[in-house]
Design a protein around this motif. Structure first.
Motif, PDB file in Angstrom:
ATOM      1  N   ARG A 131      34.292   8.118  -7.844  1.00  0.00           N
ATOM      2  CA  ARG A 131      34.203   9.498  -8.221  1.00  0.00           C
ATOM      3  C   ARG A 131      35.320   9.708  -9.215  1.00  0.00           C
ATOM      4  O   ARG A 131      35.271  10.477 -10.159  1.00  0.00           O
ATOM      5  N   ARG A 181      33.985  20.470  -2.761  1.00  0.00           N
ATOM      6  CA  ARG A 181      33.841  20.489  -1.630  1.00  0.00           C
ATOM      7  C   ARG A 181      32.839  18.964  -1.266  1.00  0.00           C
ATOM      8  O   ARG A 181      33.149  18.425  -0.202  1.00  0.00           O
ATOM      9  N   ALA A 182      32.297  18.433  -2.180  1.00  0.00           N
ATOM     10  CA  ALA A 182      31.718  17.110  -2.243  1.00  0.00           C
ATOM     11  C   ALA A 182      32.617  16.205  -1.753  1.00  0.00           C
ATOM     12  O   ALA A 182      32.507  15.212  -0.895  1.00  0.00           O
ATOM     13  N   THR A 217      26.519  16.301  -5.033  1.00  0.00           N
ATOM     14  CA  THR A 217      26.074  15.483  -3.772  1.00  0.00           C
ATOM     15  C   THR A 217      26.738  16.054  -2.568  1.00  0.00           C
ATOM     16  O   THR A 217      27.392  17.256  -2.756  1.00  0.00           O
ATOM     17  N   GLN A 218      26.442  15.710  -1.291  1.00  0.00           N
ATOM     18  CA  GLN A 218      26.981  15.903  -0.211  1.00  0.00           C
ATOM     19  C   GLN A 218      26.190  17.208   0.415  1.00  0.00           C
ATOM     20  O   GLN A 218      26.237  18.345  -0.296  1.00  0.00           O
ATOM     21  N   ALA A 248      27.500  18.447  11.192  1.00  0.00           N
ATOM     22  CA  ALA A 248      27.541  17.508   9.878  1.00  0.00           C
ATOM     23  C   ALA A 248      28.820  16.704  10.020  1.00  0.00           C
ATOM     24  O   ALA A 248      28.864  15.766   9.325  1.00  0.00           O
ATOM     25  N   ALA A 287      27.599  20.952   0.291  1.00  0.00           N
ATOM     26  CA  ALA A 287      28.130  21.110  -0.866  1.00  0.00           C
ATOM     27  C   ALA A 287      26.831  21.600  -1.856  1.00  0.00           C
ATOM     28  O   ALA A 287      27.009  22.563  -2.798  1.00  0.00           O
ATOM     29  N   GLN A 311      34.019  16.368   1.489  1.00  0.00           N
ATOM     30  CA  GLN A 311      33.067  15.829   2.404  1.00  0.00           C
ATOM     31  C   GLN A 311      32.875  14.433   2.414  1.00  0.00           C
ATOM     32  O   GLN A 311      32.461  13.747   3.466  1.00  0.00           O
ATOM     33  N   ASP A 312      32.839  13.719   1.300  1.00  0.00           N
ATOM     34  CA  ASP A 312      32.977  12.222   1.261  1.00  0.00           C
ATOM     35  C   ASP A 312      33.957  11.711   2.493  1.00  0.00           C
ATOM     36  O   ASP A 312      33.744  10.596   2.803  1.00  0.00           O
ATOM     37  N   PRO A 365      27.493  12.175  11.330  1.00  0.00           N
ATOM     38  CA  PRO A 365      28.122  10.883  10.796  1.00  0.00           C
ATOM     39  C   PRO A 365      28.039   9.829  11.791  1.00  0.00           C
ATOM     40  O   PRO A 365      28.094   8.501  11.389  1.00  0.00           O
ATOM     41  N   ALA A 415      35.560  13.971   5.054  1.00  0.00           N
ATOM     42  CA  ALA A 415      35.421  14.577   6.392  1.00  0.00           C
ATOM     43  C   ALA A 415      34.012  14.199   6.933  1.00  0.00           C
ATOM     44  O   ALA A 415      34.011  14.573   8.222  1.00  0.00           O
ATOM     45  N   CYS A 416      33.060  13.732   6.242  1.00  0.00           N
ATOM     46  CA  CYS A 416      31.657  13.420   6.883  1.00  0.00           C
ATOM     47  C   CYS A 416      31.228  12.185   6.579  1.00  0.00           C
ATOM     48  O   CYS A 416      30.561  11.648   7.516  1.00  0.00           O
ATOM     49  N   ARG A 435      33.464  24.121  -7.612  1.00  0.00           N
ATOM     50  CA  ARG A 435      33.553  24.008  -6.302  1.00  0.00           C
ATOM     51  C   ARG A 435      32.804  23.220  -5.472  1.00  0.00           C
ATOM     52  O   ARG A 435      32.980  22.505  -4.489  1.00  0.00           O
ATOM     53  N   ALA A 436      31.380  22.936  -6.107  1.00  0.00           N
ATOM     54  CA  ALA A 436      30.580  21.923  -5.531  1.00  0.00           C
ATOM     55  C   ALA A 436      31.250  20.474  -5.505  1.00  0.00           C
ATOM     56  O   ALA A 436      31.158  19.672  -4.382  1.00  0.00           O
ATOM     57  N   SER A 442      27.583   7.341  -7.151  1.00  0.00           N
ATOM     58  CA  SER A 442      28.536   6.405  -6.675  1.00  0.00           C
ATOM     59  C   SER A 442      28.842   6.186  -5.376  1.00  0.00           C
ATOM     60  O   SER A 442      29.179   5.231  -4.814  1.00  0.00           O
TER      61      SER A 442
END
Lengths: 212, 212
Positions: A144, A93-94, B63-64, B100, B67, A97-98, B105, A100-101, A89-90, B48
């Motif tokens: 990634r 989500r990450a 990461t993030q 966030a 997350a 977010q890579d 950003p 979306a953020c 899940r992490a 990365s």
């Protein structure tokens, strides 16, 4: 359920994909960003942030695309859009977010408008700005996908999920602004796998009721 | 656990707060962004995306910041940083993402650098850009805190959680750049309630081992 959204908003498209993956029906409520309908009184009474998408589910109002998708995943668990393990899940989500953020916030309509109208950037500079964040941001996602063993036919394993819901609309934006994409073949392979599914292709911007 | 972070990175500060709220020990690994340590080979072998924060938990790498915080909440559930109901979780995630994804950003170091070095903005323009997104973005958060009944002493109810972990570092940034904050009294009241807790005050940038 009602989804307040806009055909060209990539955050809206993320949620349309999630709803389609789960087979959920909803009323499509168009909020035309280019005509500033999001700034009108009727919409800001619903959405204090004046952003789309917004999901109304009975009395519940949920904003922010990733929060909406997790809400849908919790209230309608099948098929799951997040893995069953905490680390998975992490990762999903990450990855989401890579994009979306780190990419999308820099390139949405209001930011591009502000750069040109208030900061005095030329159209050429705006395009360079756009491409820079998309191309470098997607390169990080590519790394990634290549490095991490959990990548599969989709961003995570062999079923579509939250990260794919966020990735695909970003590629649509990248293509629209003619960004370079040949440096991210693993990303594009996932994109093509997604686009072979109705949940991604039938919800795309050009297929929306308010498409122009 | 090891947290790769930077004293002045607000995304890093979010995670430091979450770790402190949960009472979790960790090794503080400094990655000095202003000296470009995140671009060096040793860090990019780990990350990365070349961003901080990054949490290493045994073999797991996450990461993030949001997350990471959800990962910590799932692997160390007490005290919870997200509500127990789906709608509450959606609200807290959306509030966190209002900051966030909509504010931070646009204002992080690499974006400000790019605006000045590559887009040719003046220092004055850069400051105007910074203030614009912080001040309008926090106004949207203020409206939510005022309108939504779930607001309490903290962003959601009377215990600190994910949204507070994201809000407080954003206020630190706003103060550093002398943004207007008198238009968001509800936000500032939550900020002050948070800062009365060690988990927020003892992890603040100036209290970090790599603070300058």
């Amino acid at each position: 359920m009602e989804l307040f959204n806009y055909f060209r908003s990539s955050a809206s498209y993320r949620v349309r994909i999630a709803l389609a993956l789960k087979g959920l029906d909803y009323d499509y409520k168009s909020v035309h960003l280019a005509r500033n309908e999001h700034l009108g009184e009727s919409y800001s009474a619903v959405a204090s942030s004046r952003l789309v998408p917004l999901l109304r589910d009975g009395d519940a109002v949920v904003t922010q695309s990733m929060a909406i998708i997790e809400y849908l995943d919790e209230t309608h668990p099948e098929p799951p859009l997040l893995p069953s393990d905490a680390l998975g899940r992490a990762r999903v989500r990450a990855l989401a977010q890579d994009i979306a953020c780190e990419i999308h916030p820099l390139n949405n309509l209001r930011v591009l408008r502000y750069l040109v109208k208030d900061m005095g950037l030329s159209e050429d500079q705006k395009t360079r700005w756009y491409k820079h964040w998309v191309e470098t941001g997607l390169e990080a996602v590519e790394q990634r996908l290549l490095r991490e063993g959990a990548s599969g036919r989709f961003c995570h394993g062999d079923t579509p999920g939250l990260a794919d819901c966020v990735l695909v609309p970003q590629i649509f934006n990248a293509q629209r602004f003619e960004c370079r994409l040949d440096h991210v073949p693993a990303v594009m392979k996932v994109f093509e796998t997604c686009m072979a599914l109705d949940a991604f292709s039938k919800t795309q911007p050009s297929a929306c009721p308010d498409a122009e």
